[in-house]
Design an enzyme around this catalytic site. Structure first.
Site, PDB file in Angstrom:
ATOM      1  CB  SER A 240      22.798  61.992  68.209  1.00 41.55           C
ATOM      2  OG  SER A 240      22.637  63.353  67.946  1.00 41.55           O
ATOM      3  CG  ASP A 462      15.794  62.876  65.244  1.00 36.76           C
ATOM      4  OD1 ASP A 462      16.045  63.956  65.802  1.00 36.76           O
ATOM      5  OD2 ASP A 462      16.505  61.866  65.368  1.00 36.76           O
ATOM      6  CG  HIS A 490      17.748  62.906  68.966  1.00 37.75           C
ATOM      7  ND1 HIS A 490      18.049  62.812  67.623  1.00 37.75           N
ATOM      8  CD2 HIS A 490      18.935  63.105  69.603  1.00 37.75           C
ATOM      9  CE1 HIS A 490      19.353  62.962  67.463  1.00 37.75           C
ATOM     10  NE2 HIS A 490      19.904  63.133  68.647  1.00 37.75           N
TER      11      HIS A 490
END
Length: 522
Positions: A240, A462, A490
């Site tokens: 991320s 995602d 995610h």
């Protein structure tokens, strides 16, 4: 809400549930090497055994591994080099907390694998602990554990690393519980007042040093960690927001890169507005996927056949008559909204969300609070970690563009039409940086000239880092190789054998996956 949230919430829950623990998913954090002094810049860390960290986080330690902790010092401001003498933080240092996981079966050691879970504001120390529990719990494969020391670090300002702490629990409760779409001017102004109070409090405490929590400063800290643990080149796994850190590192130190895995890619060229709109689009898409699953699996989804109608109805009802829990806490529209956000980070959260909305309709908000509190890093006593203090400080230090309140108001209306469930909240969330003091320190956006190939991973479903950002990051770096997971939630590694095998081969042997490889959802 930009570039949120932790990539490994599902892994955290899996370790805790299987361990039979009753501690919350985000337990109070043990101090790392609290009695030792931090190693000065340029020197090796003084590692000390710290089994108390996994004990406090999950109630036990992973078998067959050792946990050691240390602290190092880094300059507060790298602009002037190790001995910075100008600007805020001149000649001062931050302490960076490290945790090393080493397998008892280590062989043919390659070096260290540095970990960052995202956020920004996530603890790499915690993440290294969770990943140490291995493949059975969704952690790192034995093949990787046996070849690397796993190094988790809390970035500057985060958790145990000179944490930035300036937002009260009461203010965080106010922000999370507030109407996610304050449509009237009066409601909008109340939200602005909250943001101004938070910004003023943080500015009064930290002043112009707030910009020192920027991504570029942390990327330079990463190189100090690389040198401190004795690696000639960096091997890194970033999730991320951690992909932005990795991309920044590759631009600053391309010749020092061995292998970077960037999973859940962030496009560094997006500004605050573009990044927020991308997330609005991503969460709408993920919610639509949840809705289709719900309609096709009514036996596991008590809010079928129309999940969106059920959620919208719950939020609408809560704006005027929120359900109260046994302790008097109100499940306002904001808490329901963040329960929805939380559930979309992992496909396993879909059933939890359906049950939570169904139970809320029957007068029990406990499951809603459980989901929302997991997202907010809020414990059962109403106390928060500093995740969102750090998140705001880092995001706002990174971006020079601060949209005006008038522009935010326009976006709120526009995105209400385009992204009805998530757009207004992501628009009003921009207010936090509009009202944030302390200046900015933008990161670079360009090619990583001279770096070896970098593996960039994207998940088609995602919500937080929508898939479109994956090829964009790879293209920007100029040396990116895209790996696609056709799954939900995610981040992707290590979710399926296809993804795991491709990443492991790259980390261990520097073998890239085939160009255009797409791994199936199952």
């Amino acid at each position: 809400m930009r570039r949120l949230r932790l990539a490994l919430a599902g892994l955290t829950a899996a370790v805790l549930v299987t361990a039979g623990c009753t501690v919350p998913a985000f337990a109070p954090r043990a101090e790392v090497d609290a009695q030792g002094s931090a190693a000065p810049p340029g020197t090796a860390p003084d590692w000390r055994a710290c089994p108390e960290v996994p004990d406090d986080l999950v109630g036990r330690r992973a078998p067959g591994v050792r946990y050691d902790c240390a602290r190092i010092q880094v300059p507060r401001d790298w602009a002037g080099g190790t001995g910075a003498t100008t600007g805020p933080g001149a000649d001062e240092t931050f302490e960076i907390a490290l945790l090393r996981v080493r397998s008892d079966n280590q062989r043919d050691r390659i070096g260290s694998l540095l970990i960052n879970p995202g956020g920004p504001g996530g603890s790499g120390v915690d993440t290294a602990v969770y990943l140490s529990f291995g493949e059975q719990f969704g952690g790192l494969p034995d093949s990787v554990m046996q070849r690397f020391d796993i190094i988790g670090f809390d970035p500057r300002g985060v958790a145990r690393s000179s944490p930035v702490e300036c937002i009260s629990d009461a203010d965080l409760d106010g922000v999370f519980g507030y109407d996610p779409d304050p449509e009237s001017q009066e409601k909008f102004d109340v939200f602005v007042t909250m943001a101004k109070r938070i910004g003023q409090g943080c500015g009064d405490k930290y002043g112009d040093q707030l910009k020192l929590y920027s991504t570029e400063q942390t990327a330079r800290d990463m190189d100090a960690i690389r040198a401190a643990v004795g690696d000639d080149k960096m091997t890194y796994l970033g999730y991320s927001y951690g992909t932005l850190l990795g991309a920044t590192y590759a631009q600053l130190f391309p010749q020092r890169v061995r292998a970077l895995v960037l999973d859940g890619a962030v496009d560094p060229r997006q500004n605050l507005i573009a990044g927020s709109e991308s997330q609005a689009r991503g969460f709408e898409r993920a919610f639509d996927n949840f809705g289709r699953w719900c309609a096709a699996n009514a036996g596991n989804c008590p809010i079928a056949p129309d999940a969106r109608a059920a959620v919208v109805s719950a939020i609408d009802k809560a704006t005027s008559s929120p359900v109260r829990s046994a302790d008097g806490r109100e499940a306002t529209a904001g808490w329901i909204f963040y329960a929805v956000i939380s559930s979309l980070y992992n496909e396993t959260g879909w059933r939890q969300l359906a049950r939570a909305i169904d139970q809320l309709d029957k007068g029990n908000p406990d499951a809603v609070f459980q989901l929302a509190d997991n997202y907010a890093d809020r414990d059962e006593n109403g106390r928060y970690t500093n995740l969102f203090d750090a998140n705001t400080a880092i995001n706002c230090a990174d971006d020079e563009e601060r949209p005006s309140l008038e522009r935010i108001r326009q976006l709120q209306s526009q995105w209400r039409t385009q992204y009805p469930l998530f757009g207004p909240a992501l628009a009003t969330g921009l207010i936090s940086c509009t009202e944030w003091p302390g200046g900015t320190d933008p990161y670079p956006t360009g090619r990583a000239e001279g770096a070896p190939p970098i593996l960039v991973i994207g998940t088609t479903g995602d919500p937080a880092t929508p898939y479109e950002q994956t090829p964009a990051l790879a293209e920007m770096l100029g040396v990116g190789r895209v790996l696609t997971w056709e799954g939900e939630g995610h981040t992707a590694y290590p979710q399926t054998p296809c993804i795991t095998e491709a990443v492991d081969a790259y980390l261990i042997d520097l073998t890239l996956p085939a160009e255009g490889l797409r791994c199936p959802a199952r």
